[in-house]
Motif scaffolding. Structure first.
Motif, short mmCIF file in Angstrom:
data_model
loop_
_atom_site.label_atom_id
_atom_site.label_comp_id
_atom_site.label_asym_id
_atom_site.label_seq_id
_atom_site.Cartn_x
_atom_site.Cartn_y
_atom_site.Cartn_z
N THR A 116 -16.38 -8.47 5.79
CA THR A 116 -17.08 -8.48 6.65
C THR A 116 -16.81 -7.17 7.72
N GLN A 117 -15.52 -7.03 8.21
CA GLN A 117 -15.03 -6.27 9.01
C GLN A 117 -15.32 -4.64 8.22
N GLY A 141 -14.02 0.62 4.83
CA GLY A 141 -15.12 0.81 5.75
C GLY A 141 -15.50 2.19 6.21
N MET A 163 -18.94 -3.91 8.50
CA MET A 163 -19.17 -3.42 10.08
C MET A 163 -18.79 -2.11 10.39
N ALA A 215 -21.15 0.28 8.72
CA ALA A 215 -22.30 0.51 9.33
C ALA A 215 -22.32 1.18 10.56
N ILE A 216 -21.36 0.99 11.48
CA ILE A 216 -21.17 1.68 12.85
C ILE A 216 -21.08 3.21 12.58
#
Length: 164
Positions: free
Chosen positions: A10-11, A55, A14, A17-18
């Motif tokens: 999830t982290q 990420g 996110m 995505a950011i």
């Protein structure tokens, strides 16, 4: 164990995505010989969570694809961000002022070669190293440290421990 994996994914998702949104929204400043990629401020996040490593890599990869980058930029630009994120993670526990140095160095070295050989930019590589380096210093150094000091008070709320 399962909860830690979900938190990690999830982290990472996110952060990716950011990164993509910031790259896309600020596209006029995110590409080219003179660039200040606002999304690179997120390269400070490996100090908070190892999930920032994949990420940032995925975010850069997708951001480059959506931004219309050529294949060498998609691959090598994303790898430069990955290298920067890995070495930033290695610096956790040390001075936060050292954390922006790996992504600044990785992108300052890699991106000018991508610009020259991927986009056929005729400017001298040392000059592009200077322009890319200044942009990275602004985004990773200045904006990244602003982000760090804004988030460090809340690290236990936003960045709970995750599996590596």
């Amino acid at each position: 164990m399962k909860n830690k994996n979900v938190t990690f994914l999830t982290q990472a998702a996110m952060i990716a995505a950011i990164y993509v949104v910031l790259t896309y929204v600020f596209a006029p400043f995110s590409f080219g010989e003179v660039q200040v990629r606002i999304s690179e401020a997120l390269t400070i996040l490996p100090l908070f969570t190892p999930a920032a490593i994949p990420g940032l890599f995925v975010g850069c990869l997708v951001g480059n694809i959506l931004g219309g980058a050529l294949l060498p930029d998609i691959l090598f630009g994303s790898l430069a961000t990955l290298i920067g994120a890995i070495f930033t993670y290695q610096l956790r526990g040390k001075s936060p002022f050292l954390a922006p140095l790996p992504p600044i160095a990785a992108n300052t070295i890699v991106v000018p070669f991508v610009l020259r050989y991927g986009y056929s930019v005729a400017l001298p590589i040392p000059f592009m190293m200077l322009t890319v380096g200044i942009g990275e210093a602004l985004s990773c150094g200045v904006l990244g440290l602003v982000l760090y000091f804004a988030l460090r008070k809340y690290k236990n709320i936003f960045f709970r421990p995750t599996a590596v």
